[in-house]
Design a protein around this motif. Structure first.
Motif, PDB file in Angstrom:
ATOM      1  N   ASP A   1      24.453 -21.882  47.059  1.00 53.63           N
ATOM      2  CA  ASP A   1      24.530 -22.740  48.251  1.00 53.63           C
ATOM      3  C   ASP A   1      24.537 -24.209  47.858  1.00 53.63           C
ATOM      4  O   ASP A   1      25.328 -24.997  48.362  1.00 53.63           O
ATOM      5  CB  ASP A   1      23.359 -22.468  49.193  1.00 53.63           C
ATOM      6  CG  ASP A   1      23.436 -21.120  49.870  1.00 53.63           C
ATOM      7  OD1 ASP A   1      24.472 -20.443  49.740  1.00 53.63           O
ATOM      8  OD2 ASP A   1      22.443 -20.745  50.530  1.00 53.63           O
TER       9      ASP A   1
ATOM     10  N   GLN B   1      21.147 -17.144  45.208  1.00 54.84           N
ATOM     11  CA  GLN B   1      21.847 -17.494  46.446  1.00 54.84           C
ATOM     12  C   GLN B   1      21.654 -18.979  46.769  1.00 54.84           C
ATOM     13  O   GLN B   1      22.590 -19.664  47.157  1.00 54.84           O
ATOM     14  CB  GLN B   1      21.329 -16.641  47.605  1.00 54.84           C
ATOM     15  CG  GLN B   1      22.024 -16.885  48.915  1.00 54.84           C
ATOM     16  CD  GLN B   1      23.406 -16.282  48.954  1.00 54.84           C
ATOM     17  OE1 GLN B   1      23.643 -15.246  48.371  1.00 54.84           O
ATOM     18  NE2 GLN B   1      24.317 -16.955  49.629  1.00 54.84           N
ATOM     19  N   THR B   2      20.442 -19.473  46.599  1.00 55.93           N
ATOM     20  CA  THR B   2      20.149 -20.879  46.870  1.00 55.93           C
ATOM     21  C   THR B   2      20.901 -21.788  45.905  1.00 55.93           C
ATOM     22  O   THR B   2      21.412 -22.843  46.307  1.00 55.93           O
ATOM     23  CB  THR B   2      18.631 -21.142  46.782  1.00 55.93           C
ATOM     24  OG1 THR B   2      17.961 -20.268  47.698  1.00 55.93           O
ATOM     25  CG2 THR B   2      18.292 -22.571  47.118  1.00 55.93           C
TER      26      THR B   2
ATOM     27  N   THR C   1      25.929 -26.029  55.581  1.00 57.50           N
ATOM     28  CA  THR C   1      25.130 -24.808  55.458  1.00 57.50           C
ATOM     29  C   THR C   1      25.752 -23.678  56.266  1.00 57.50           C
ATOM     30  O   THR C   1      25.825 -22.535  55.801  1.00 57.50           O
ATOM     31  CB  THR C   1      23.683 -25.069  55.936  1.00 57.50           C
ATOM     32  OG1 THR C   1      23.121 -26.101  55.126  1.00 57.50           O
ATOM     33  CG2 THR C   1      22.833 -23.824  55.817  1.00 57.50           C
ATOM     34  N   SER C   2      26.221 -23.983  57.458  1.00 54.39           N
ATOM     35  CA  SER C   2      26.900 -22.973  58.262  1.00 54.39           C
ATOM     36  C   SER C   2      28.182 -22.519  57.580  1.00 54.39           C
ATOM     37  O   SER C   2      28.496 -21.320  57.576  1.00 54.39           O
ATOM     38  CB  SER C   2      27.210 -23.531  59.651  1.00 54.39           C
ATOM     39  OG  SER C   2      27.956 -22.591  60.387  1.00 54.39           O
TER      40      SER C   2
ATOM     41  N   SER D   1      20.950 -12.155  48.098  1.00 51.61           N
ATOM     42  CA  SER D   1      19.683 -12.617  48.663  1.00 51.61           C
ATOM     43  C   SER D   1      18.629 -11.518  48.756  1.00 51.61           C
ATOM     44  O   SER D   1      17.438 -11.796  48.813  1.00 51.61           O
ATOM     45  CB  SER D   1      19.911 -13.233  50.050  1.00 51.61           C
ATOM     46  OG  SER D   1      20.422 -12.260  50.929  1.00 51.61           O
TER      47      SER D   1
ATOM     48  N   ASP E   1      25.235  -8.572  48.186  1.00 57.05           N
ATOM     49  CA  ASP E   1      24.411  -9.580  48.834  1.00 57.05           C
ATOM     50  C   ASP E   1      23.273  -9.921  47.887  1.00 57.05           C
ATOM     51  O   ASP E   1      22.344  -9.132  47.711  1.00 57.05           O
ATOM     52  CB  ASP E   1      23.876  -9.062  50.168  1.00 57.05           C
ATOM     53  CG  ASP E   1      23.031 -10.103  50.891  1.00 57.05           C
ATOM     54  OD1 ASP E   1      23.127 -11.294  50.542  1.00 57.05           O
ATOM     55  OD2 ASP E   1      22.286  -9.719  51.806  1.00 57.05           O
TER      56      ASP E   1
ATOM     57  N   ASN F   1      26.993 -20.203  54.707  1.00 57.02           N
ATOM     58  CA  ASN F   1      26.406 -18.934  55.145  1.00 57.02           C
ATOM     59  C   ASN F   1      27.358 -18.074  55.963  1.00 57.02           C
ATOM     60  O   ASN F   1      27.342 -16.843  55.838  1.00 57.02           O
ATOM     61  CB  ASN F   1      25.136 -19.199  55.966  1.00 57.02           C
ATOM     62  CG  ASN F   1      24.034 -19.781  55.122  1.00 57.02           C
ATOM     63  OD1 ASN F   1      24.000 -19.617  53.915  1.00 57.02           O
ATOM     64  ND2 ASN F   1      23.131 -20.480  55.763  1.00 57.02           N
ATOM     65  N   ASP F   2      28.172 -18.708  56.809  1.00 58.89           N
ATOM     66  CA  ASP F   2      28.972 -17.952  57.765  1.00 58.89           C
ATOM     67  C   ASP F   2      30.418 -17.725  57.346  1.00 58.89           C
ATOM     68  O   ASP F   2      31.077 -16.831  57.882  1.00 58.89           O
ATOM     69  CB  ASP F   2      28.956 -18.660  59.124  1.00 58.89           C
ATOM     70  CG  ASP F   2      27.546 -18.817  59.663  1.00 58.89           C
ATOM     71  OD1 ASP F   2      26.691 -17.977  59.332  1.00 58.89           O
ATOM     72  OD2 ASP F   2      27.292 -19.788  60.396  1.00 58.89           O
TER      73      ASP F   2
ATOM     74  N   MET G   1      30.155 -17.392  51.940  1.00 61.34           N
ATOM     75  CA  MET G   1      29.410 -16.296  51.311  1.00 61.34           C
ATOM     76  C   MET G   1      29.895 -14.909  51.765  1.00 61.34           C
ATOM     77  O   MET G   1      29.957 -13.999  50.931  1.00 61.34           O
ATOM     78  CB  MET G   1      27.908 -16.460  51.540  1.00 61.34           C
ATOM     79  CG  MET G   1      27.314 -17.609  50.732  1.00 61.34           C
ATOM     80  SD  MET G   1      27.860 -17.720  49.001  1.00 61.34           S
ATOM     81  CE  MET G   1      27.151 -16.256  48.313  1.00 61.34           C
TER      82      MET G   1
END
Length: 129
Positions: free
Chosen positions: A76, A72-73, A32-33, A53, A51, A36-37, A40
């Motif tokens: 992911d 976005q989900t 997840t990190s 989201s 963006d 997200n970090d 994305m």
């Protein structure tokens, strides 16, 4: 009932499952990190700073359809699923390498005794012929 529960809880499969869940949770946080970090922001940079989201559609007074967050989900999930697929595939390669190594085993005492008996029976049969 307590003895049955202890026997159930101490089975190898239950302990393996518990370890798998804990490691899976930790691995999920790492992925997840990563999504997200690292990934994305790069995707946003490639798409011109988009963006997803924050995209939403206003329905009524306080009602919004947050389709951007949903997209976005989904992204992911796809990235996480692909990362886990690659990780499992890597683990399977290591297992195949370990399984392909020849295992040298020494015969047990029973096997040695049976081999000796077989040889004696062959010798005895040859003498009779």
């Amino acid at each position: 009932m307590l003895k049955e529960f202890k026997a159930f809880a101490m089975k190898g499969n239950v302990i393996d499952l518990a370890v798998g869940v804990i490691i899976g949770g930790a691995f999920g946080k790492i992925v997840t990190s990563l999504v997200n970090d690292v990934i994305m922001p790069l995707v946003g940079l490639l798409l011109g700073g988009i963006d997803l989201s924050s995209d939403q559609l206003h329905l009524r007074e306080e009602s919004y359809l947050k389709y951007g967050s949903f997209i976005q989900t989904i992204l992911d999930f796809l990235i996480i699923a692909f990362s886990i697929f690659l990780f499992v595939r890597l683990l399977q390669r290591f297992r195949k390498k370990e399984e392909s190594k020849p295992v040298e085993s020494t015969p047990s005492k029973e096997e040695l005794l049976l081999t000796e008996i077989r040889d004696l029976l062959k010798q005895q049969q040859e003498r009779q012929n």
